[in-house]
Structure formats: structure tokens, C-alpha cells
Design a protein around this motif. Structure first.
Motif, PDB file in Angstrom:
ATOM      1  N   UNK A  41      10.049  -2.328   6.420  1.00  0.00           N
ATOM      2  CA  UNK A  41       9.327  -1.055   6.299  1.00  0.00           C
ATOM      3  C   UNK A  41       8.079  -1.140   7.168  1.00  0.00           C
ATOM      4  N   UNK A  42       8.216  -0.729   8.422  1.00  0.00           N
ATOM      5  CA  UNK A  42       7.164  -0.984   9.411  1.00  0.00           C
ATOM      6  C   UNK A  42       5.858  -0.258   9.134  1.00  0.00           C
TER       7      UNK A  42
ATOM      8  N   UNK B 216       0.799  -1.220   0.000  1.00  0.00           N
ATOM      9  CA  UNK B 216       0.000   0.000   0.000  1.00  0.00           C
ATOM     10  C   UNK B 216       0.838   1.279   0.000  1.00  0.00           C
ATOM     11  N   UNK B 217       2.143   1.163   0.226  1.00  0.00           N
ATOM     12  CA  UNK B 217       2.975   2.351   0.384  1.00  0.00           C
ATOM     13  C   UNK B 217       4.121   2.469  -0.619  1.00  0.00           C
ATOM     14  N   UNK B 218       4.324   1.473  -1.448  1.00  0.00           N
ATOM     15  CA  UNK B 218       5.405   1.535  -2.434  1.00  0.00           C
ATOM     16  C   UNK B 218       5.002   0.731  -3.671  1.00  0.00           C
TER      17      UNK B 218
ATOM     18  N   UNK C 161       6.281 -11.144   2.090  1.00  0.00           N
ATOM     19  CA  UNK C 161       5.424 -10.107   2.676  1.00  0.00           C
ATOM     20  C   UNK C 161       5.884  -9.772   4.097  1.00  0.00           C
ATOM     21  N   UNK C 162       6.163 -10.780   4.882  1.00  0.00           N
ATOM     22  CA  UNK C 162       6.620 -10.564   6.256  1.00  0.00           C
ATOM     23  C   UNK C 162       7.951  -9.824   6.288  1.00  0.00           C
TER      24      UNK C 162
END
Length: 46
Positions: A33-34, A8-10, A26-27
Motif C-alpha cells: 500500500x504505497x 496512518x491510513x488503515x 512495516x516494509x
């Protein structure tokens, strides 16, 4: 069955061959990238 990772952020857009691989990537991405959230989407057959 193939799975696609979408963040959702990159612009992460990675295809994995199985659920375990997708979950691992994914983990790892979310740990690095928290503030990112990765969705694992089942690739639909064409």
C-alpha cells in the motif's frame, strides 16, 4: 521487547516480538500500500 505497528491510513495494529520482525512487516505493508505510512512504536511495560 515488543513493538507495535500502527498505520496512518488503515486499521493495522500488529504487535511484533523484535525490531527485525516489526521492520519486515512495516516494509511489506508499505510496499503493498504505497500511500500508507507505518510507525513502529516500542511497547511500554505495564
Amino acid at each position: 521487547m515488543a513493538y507495535v505497528l500502527q498505520c496512518d491510513s488503515c486499521d493495522l495494529d500488529r504487535e511484533c516480538s523484535d525490531w527485525a520482525e516489526a521492520n519486515r512487516y512495516a516494509s511489506d505493508h508499505e510496499a503493498e500500500y504505497v500511500d500508507h505510512w507505518v510507525s513502529i512504536v516500542e511497547r511500554q511495560a505495564a
